[in-house]
Design a protein around this motif. Sequence first.
Motif, short mmCIF file in Angstrom:
data_model
loop_
_atom_site.label_atom_id
_atom_site.label_comp_id
_atom_site.label_asym_id
_atom_site.label_seq_id
_atom_site.Cartn_x
_atom_site.Cartn_y
_atom_site.Cartn_z
N THR A 203 25.00 43.22 34.48
CA THR A 203 24.88 43.80 35.84
C THR A 203 24.87 45.32 35.82
OG1 THR A 203 27.21 44.00 36.55
CG2 THR A 203 26.14 41.83 36.81
N SER A 204 24.98 45.98 34.66
CA SER A 204 24.94 47.44 34.62
C SER A 204 23.62 47.95 35.18
CB SER A 204 25.11 47.94 33.19
OG SER A 204 26.37 47.61 32.67
N GLY A 205 23.66 49.14 35.74
CA GLY A 205 22.45 49.76 36.26
C GLY A 205 22.38 49.65 37.76
N SER A 206 21.47 48.80 38.27
CA SER A 206 21.31 48.68 39.72
C SER A 206 21.72 47.31 40.26
CB SER A 206 19.85 48.97 40.11
OG SER A 206 18.96 48.11 39.43
N THR A 207 21.93 46.32 39.39
CA THR A 207 22.28 44.98 39.88
C THR A 207 23.63 44.97 40.58
OG1 THR A 207 20.93 43.77 38.27
CG2 THR A 207 22.86 42.62 39.16
N TRP A 208 24.63 45.58 39.96
CA TRP A 208 26.01 45.40 40.41
C TRP A 208 26.27 45.93 41.81
CZ3 TRP A 208 29.56 49.27 41.68
CH2 TRP A 208 29.16 50.58 41.40
N HIS A 209 25.52 46.99 42.21
CA HIS A 209 25.82 47.60 43.52
C HIS A 209 24.81 47.18 44.60
CE1 HIS A 209 22.45 50.41 43.17
NE2 HIS A 209 22.86 50.74 41.95
N ALA A 210 23.96 46.20 44.32
CA ALA A 210 22.95 45.78 45.29
C ALA A 210 23.59 45.17 46.53
CB ALA A 210 22.00 44.77 44.66
N ALA B 263 14.56 45.53 31.51
CA ALA B 263 15.61 46.52 31.32
C ALA B 263 15.95 47.33 32.56
CB ALA B 263 15.24 47.45 30.17
N GLY B 264 15.41 46.96 33.72
CA GLY B 264 15.80 47.60 34.97
C GLY B 264 15.60 49.10 34.94
N LEU B 265 16.67 49.86 35.19
CA LEU B 265 16.57 51.32 35.24
C LEU B 265 16.07 51.91 33.93
CD1 LEU B 265 19.89 52.22 37.12
CD2 LEU B 265 17.57 52.31 38.04
N TRP B 266 16.22 51.17 32.84
CA TRP B 266 15.78 51.64 31.52
C TRP B 266 14.47 50.99 31.09
CZ3 TRP B 266 20.71 50.55 33.01
CH2 TRP B 266 21.62 51.62 32.99
N GLY B 267 13.74 50.43 32.04
CA GLY B 267 12.46 49.79 31.69
C GLY B 267 11.49 50.76 31.04
N ARG B 268 11.46 52.01 31.52
CA ARG B 268 10.56 53.00 30.93
C ARG B 268 10.94 53.32 29.49
NH1 ARG B 268 11.45 57.74 35.14
NH2 ARG B 268 13.58 56.99 34.80
N GLU B 269 12.24 53.45 29.27
CA GLU B 269 12.71 53.80 27.92
C GLU B 269 12.45 52.68 26.92
OE1 GLU B 269 13.99 56.61 30.67
OE2 GLU B 269 14.41 54.46 30.77
N VAL B 270 12.70 51.44 27.34
CA VAL B 270 12.44 50.30 26.46
C VAL B 270 10.94 50.18 26.19
CG1 VAL B 270 12.54 47.79 26.31
CG2 VAL B 270 14.54 49.07 27.08
N ALA B 271 10.11 50.39 27.21
CA ALA B 271 8.65 50.33 27.02
C ALA B 271 8.19 51.39 26.03
CB ALA B 271 7.94 50.49 28.35
N ALA B 272 8.79 52.56 26.11
CA ALA B 272 8.39 53.66 25.22
C ALA B 272 8.63 53.32 23.75
CB ALA B 272 9.14 54.93 25.59
#
Length: 806
Positions: free
Chosen positions: A40-47, A203-212
């Motif tokens: 849930t880290s990132g944006s899931t936990w506070h939705a 990877a949620g908020l880190w989708g760009r970084e994982v794609a890179a």
Amino acid sequence: MRDRAQAVVIGGGVIGCSILYHLTKLGWTDVVLLERNELTSGSTWHAAANIHGLHDSTNISRIQHYTMTLYNALEEETGQSCGVFQPGSLYLAQTEAREHQLRLQAAKAKLYGMNFHEVTRDEAERLHPLVNFDGIRCIMFEPDGGNVDPSGVTNAYAVGARQRGAEIHRFTPVTATDQQPDGSWIVRTPKGDIATPWIINAAGLWGREVAALAGLTLPLQPTEHQYFVTESIAQIEGMPDRLPSVADRDGEYYLRQEGKGLLIGAYERDVRFWAEDGTPLDFAHDLFPDDLERIEDNMMRAIDRVPVVGTAGIKRVINGPMIWSPDSNVLMGPVPGKQGYFCCNGIIPGFSQSGGMGLMAAQWIIEGEMQYDMFAWDIARFGDWADAAFTKARVADQYAHRFAIHYPNEERAAGRPCRTRPIYEMQAEMGAVFGLNTGWEHAQWFADTPGASDTNGFTRQNWWGPVGAECRMLRDRAGIIDISNFAKYRVAGPGAEDWLNAVFANRMPRAVGRSCLTPLIGVRGGIAGDATVTRTGDEEFWVISSGMAEDYQRRFYESVPLPAGTTFHSMTTAYCGFNVAGPRSRELLQRLTNASLATPDFPFMRSAMITLAGIEVLALRVSFTGDLGWELHCRTEDQMALYSALLDAGRDLGAGPVGARALMSLRIEKGYGSWSREYSPEYWPQEVGLDRLCKMDKDFLNKAACAKVMANRAREKLVILALDAADVTASNADATGGEPIFRDGAGIGRVTSGAYGYSVGQSLALGYVRGAQAGDRVEVMVLGRPHGATILPAPPFDPSGTRLRA
């Protein structure tokens, strides 16, 4: 930790865990999820984790309905609470346009057996006595609406996946993703490496970084988003039942009960971007400083609607990040040209869509195709043209207008122009009003003066009259349509014919200058595309197909190996095209060429390289208008000269430019289907009328699936309908697509395309129906209200094809 897996999911938010769960549910148990921090880290936990079923897109509604009904079953299966509250949701319409939207959704709900219906003000006040319903034109109620616990849902998916054999590794960041020569992957982590044929980037908020890590750039941009929770409210404390949530989209806020108080959130116009240069790797369960002044206008509208909000204290404020795509839909699917790499990034209504999204992803990976046509979510809808500037501009527009209605034919201006062709400025000076098509500016219609723009709505808009003039000009004389947005490919070499026969269902033309129409068959046997293939040489063919489907269909082309010495190249950027059509089109074109265009020399479905106005063009005797006409494809550097010559040659004939909206009307008059509307992987060849083009005496891609579905009786049939003039006049609206079709109160189908047929004087619709036939009377739910219609026995324009073959 395993060193091999059938798939590796990167990201332990609600979407990653749902994909993992659904992979195991469909039979893959040797799967692994890697999470760099805690689940849930990132944006899931506070939705805010609101859930709702209805959406303007029918298939997204189906997916959201599946998700809503899944949560209770997930609790039973896993023993993990999802924190499900379903007191219902009230949807309010302050404007006529919002009422049209809600009534359309209610009609779709009836067609698909979903629970969404109108209630009176008295009923609404009983359901939610704190709401002031003054000024509300229409109220809909969704009994299953509500909210869930973000952590509970995420952990329930995780428990369900583990119970079927999946592994989940927390605090295991992915440091590299290395593709191997055979297309498989090595996923590297500090705890060891995993070999896998599939990487799933969730990877949620880190989708760009994982794609890179895989050399990919995704069009994603995070923003801040705020909601707040009030202190306990005495009136709520005294109520025996939980209050329904309130969807007051015209007020640009959302509101629901939280504890014994209320939760209110907003998408304000003052958008705040975050992490433009990359999401910090040490960000996890973090929030931003409160900034309620930014949503003050939205808060005041919420207070006007629910006055008790104005006297309640604020208990806590959540200001956290969300990550958006340019159109606020998920970027989902196998990345074209990157074998075994699957994305699921940029999800906004995650808790309304998590279950269905996980199911669709699992189906696509395991079975090769989803059960629904979800091109609206397909990552293939964006290419390299969707750069950082475009993405940022579109995200700003999507966020600020999150609750604005997306009208039929609406073209938003943010981030444009993005890509233009040589005649763009010339068309603009001629009054062209443009739309966006795979990044390209494309003329939709031509106004009397430059600088005009669309008005938007569910009823007929400012372009309706000018588009009619364009249609009548073409049908009476001739018109010149820019078709540069069509996808174009050149296939050449000794194996070209064999390769095309192995890809497409129809048999390729044997003689130079011959053309054929052919379906492209999907994994489940449906229509994944259609193309015109023309033989331009002994070892050369050109393929013309849907432009917006180019990257989508690339997956099919790449699945069939090219023979030695054979090449396949996209010519979409290098070449432009025009369709010159209408009864005087031959006369117009003959002025510019010495090649004979007479029918004996250049019959229907033939092609030739000819010189036109001194320019070499590939001319095809076909026309999507259903009229006499030619497609002309030239090099992009020759586009301006060719367009000028065509306009000059047609001026004294009364011919002129025609836009894409006119083409939509013209092809519907002829009953021609269009990809993503009538042609879709969901529809079988015999339902679309393309079964005769599937040559079962040869091999082709997905032939076995095609044979299997064609052995069945058609579930429904594609038909053309004429709406009653009196009903259309009263509503001032035509069908546009998605409207349910009823007969005697029972749902029998839905519209796929609709437009006014200016040359035949009828409001028309194409659609799929079951248990009905030509001559039957039905009701089409335009604006969510019944409009009488008749199923026609044949297209109203040139049903015998006399004009087409003249």
